[in-house]
Design a protein around this motif. Structure first.
Motif, PDB file in Angstrom:
ATOM      1  N   MET A   1      67.233 -61.528 -80.449  1.00  0.00           N
ATOM      2  CA  MET A   1      65.662 -60.670 -80.804  1.00  0.00           C
ATOM      3  C   MET A   1      65.865 -61.611 -83.044  1.00  0.00           C
ATOM      4  N   GLN A   2      65.239 -62.316 -83.157  1.00  0.00           N
ATOM      5  CA  GLN A   2      65.309 -62.618 -84.311  1.00  0.00           C
ATOM      6  C   GLN A   2      65.303 -61.858 -85.715  1.00  0.00           C
ATOM      7  N   VAL A   3      66.059 -61.575 -86.815  1.00  0.00           N
ATOM      8  CA  VAL A   3      65.770 -60.557 -87.602  1.00  0.00           C
ATOM      9  C   VAL A   3      64.875 -61.100 -88.290  1.00  0.00           C
ATOM     10  N   PHE A   4      64.552 -60.234 -89.113  1.00  0.00           N
ATOM     11  CA  PHE A   4      63.039 -60.221 -90.399  1.00  0.00           C
ATOM     12  C   PHE A   4      64.499 -60.509 -91.322  1.00  0.00           C
ATOM     13  N   GLU A   5      63.926 -61.560 -92.661  1.00  0.00           N
ATOM     14  CA  GLU A   5      64.571 -61.845 -93.887  1.00  0.00           C
ATOM     15  C   GLU A   5      63.481 -61.737 -94.726  1.00  0.00           C
ATOM     16  N   ASP A   6      63.897 -61.007 -95.431  1.00  0.00           N
ATOM     17  CA  ASP A   6      62.668 -61.012 -97.301  1.00  0.00           C
ATOM     18  C   ASP A   6      62.303 -62.040 -97.673  1.00  0.00           C
ATOM     19  N   TRP A   7      61.768 -62.802 -97.497  1.00  0.00           N
ATOM     20  CA  TRP A   7      61.494 -64.207 -97.697  1.00  0.00           C
ATOM     21  C   TRP A   7      61.719 -64.198 -99.456  1.00  0.00           C
ATOM     22  N   ASN A   8      61.864 -63.136-100.332  1.00  0.00           N
ATOM     23  CA  ASN A   8      62.274 -63.119-101.666  1.00  0.00           C
ATOM     24  C   ASN A   8      63.874 -62.999-101.619  1.00  0.00           C
ATOM     25  N   GLN A   9      64.427 -62.616-100.533  1.00  0.00           N
ATOM     26  CA  GLN A   9      65.831 -62.286-100.792  1.00  0.00           C
ATOM     27  C   GLN A   9      66.217 -63.867 -99.911  1.00  0.00           C
ATOM     28  N   LYS A  10      65.794 -64.500 -99.344  1.00  0.00           N
ATOM     29  CA  LYS A  10      66.308 -65.920 -98.883  1.00  0.00           C
ATOM     30  C   LYS A  10      66.333 -66.772 -99.723  1.00  0.00           C
ATOM     31  N   VAL A  11      64.978 -66.662-100.367  1.00  0.00           N
ATOM     32  CA  VAL A  11      64.423 -68.026-101.445  1.00  0.00           C
ATOM     33  C   VAL A  11      66.226 -67.617-102.665  1.00  0.00           C
ATOM     34  N   LYS A  12      66.625 -65.930-103.001  1.00  0.00           N
ATOM     35  CA  LYS A  12      67.826 -65.510-103.909  1.00  0.00           C
ATOM     36  C   LYS A  12      68.892 -66.368-103.743  1.00  0.00           C
ATOM     37  N   LYS A  13      68.977 -65.492-102.515  1.00  0.00           N
ATOM     38  CA  LYS A  13      70.292 -66.664-101.644  1.00  0.00           C
ATOM     39  C   LYS A  13      70.252 -67.885-101.631  1.00  0.00           C
ATOM     40  N   THR A  14      69.274 -68.978-101.416  1.00  0.00           N
ATOM     41  CA  THR A  14      69.289 -70.028-101.498  1.00  0.00           C
ATOM     42  C   THR A  14      69.897 -71.166-103.083  1.00  0.00           C
ATOM     43  N   PHE A  15      68.939 -70.175-104.129  1.00  0.00           N
ATOM     44  CA  PHE A  15      69.126 -70.619-105.517  1.00  0.00           C
ATOM     45  C   PHE A  15      70.345 -70.488-105.894  1.00  0.00           C
ATOM     46  N   ASN A  16      71.009 -69.127-105.616  1.00  0.00           N
ATOM     47  CA  ASN A  16      72.641 -68.692-105.787  1.00  0.00           C
ATOM     48  C   ASN A  16      73.671 -69.656-105.278  1.00  0.00           C
ATOM     49  N   ALA A  17      72.653 -70.129-103.969  1.00  0.00           N
ATOM     50  CA  ALA A  17      74.108 -71.105-103.613  1.00  0.00           C
ATOM     51  C   ALA A  17      74.399 -72.530-104.418  1.00  0.00           C
ATOM     52  N   THR A  18      73.026 -72.949-105.268  1.00  0.00           N
ATOM     53  CA  THR A  18      72.707 -74.275-105.783  1.00  0.00           C
ATOM     54  C   THR A  18      73.322 -73.677-107.102  1.00  0.00           C
ATOM     55  N   ASN A  19      73.352 -72.621-107.298  1.00  0.00           N
ATOM     56  CA  ASN A  19      73.252 -72.181-109.266  1.00  0.00           C
ATOM     57  C   ASN A  19      74.202 -70.828-109.392  1.00  0.00           C
ATOM     58  N   PRO A  20      75.299 -71.455-110.299  1.00  0.00           N
ATOM     59  CA  PRO A  20      75.548 -70.629-110.951  1.00  0.00           C
ATOM     60  C   PRO A  20      75.203 -69.368-111.927  1.00  0.00           C
ATOM     61  N   THR A  21      73.885 -69.285-112.015  1.00  0.00           N
ATOM     62  CA  THR A  21      72.911 -68.359-112.969  1.00  0.00           C
ATOM     63  C   THR A  21      73.694 -67.135-111.873  1.00  0.00           C
ATOM     64  N   ALA A  22      73.364 -65.710-111.788  1.00  0.00           N
ATOM     65  CA  ALA A  22      73.619 -64.555-111.275  1.00  0.00           C
ATOM     66  C   ALA A  22      71.444 -64.206-111.415  1.00  0.00           C
ATOM     67  N   VAL A  23      70.681 -63.998-109.701  1.00  0.00           N
ATOM     68  CA  VAL A  23      69.833 -63.663-110.424  1.00  0.00           C
ATOM     69  C   VAL A  23      69.607 -62.532-109.915  1.00  0.00           C
ATOM     70  N   LEU A  24      68.246 -61.742-110.190  1.00  0.00           N
ATOM     71  CA  LEU A  24      67.823 -60.817-108.995  1.00  0.00           C
ATOM     72  C   LEU A  24      66.192 -61.285-109.209  1.00  0.00           C
ATOM     73  N   THR A  25      65.788 -60.276-107.700  1.00  0.00           N
ATOM     74  CA  THR A  25      64.293 -60.137-107.313  1.00  0.00           C
ATOM     75  C   THR A  25      63.745 -59.480-108.709  1.00  0.00           C
ATOM     76  N   VAL A  26      62.052 -59.350-108.384  1.00  0.00           N
ATOM     77  CA  VAL A  26      61.633 -58.136-109.001  1.00  0.00           C
ATOM     78  C   VAL A  26      62.136 -57.488-108.958  1.00  0.00           C
ATOM     79  N   ALA A  27      62.027 -57.103-107.445  1.00  0.00           N
ATOM     80  CA  ALA A  27      61.919 -55.581-106.805  1.00  0.00           C
ATOM     81  C   ALA A  27      63.093 -55.127-107.178  1.00  0.00           C
ATOM     82  N   GLU A  28      64.009 -55.654-107.250  1.00  0.00           N
ATOM     83  CA  GLU A  28      65.954 -55.478-106.817  1.00  0.00           C
ATOM     84  C   GLU A  28      65.913 -55.311-108.493  1.00  0.00           C
TER      85      GLU A  28
END
Length: 75
Positions: A1-28
């Motif tokens: 079964m495929q596990v759902f991953e929040d789109w915002n969390q996925k974007v954050k993870k991708t951003f953090n993998a390519t940029n040293p600047t720590a970020v948060l989603t609006v919800a966080e």
């Protein structure tokens, strides 16, 4: 079964993998300040916080963790 991953969390993870600047989603960021996601969006605009744009998305953005930490520490 495929596990759902929040789109915002996925974007954050991708951003953090390519940029040293720590970020948060609006919800966080909202959770850290005790605000809902909608209230946080208004807070960002009112206080002119830095919006880190997301490619291919006009309405979505990430927030700098350092700015949110400064606000939380001043409370």
């Amino acid at each position: 079964m495929q596990v759902f991953e929040d789109w915002n969390q996925k974007v954050k993870k991708t951003f953090n993998a390519t940029n040293p600047t720590a970020v948060l989603t609006v919800a966080e960021a909202g959770n850290a300040l005790g605000l809902s996601k909608d209230q946080m969006k208004l807070y960002v605009d009112k206080n002119k916080l830095t919006k880190v744009p997301i490619m291919r998305s006009v309405h979505r953005y990430l927030l700098l963790k350092s700015e949110i930490d400064d606000i939380v520490n001043k409370r």
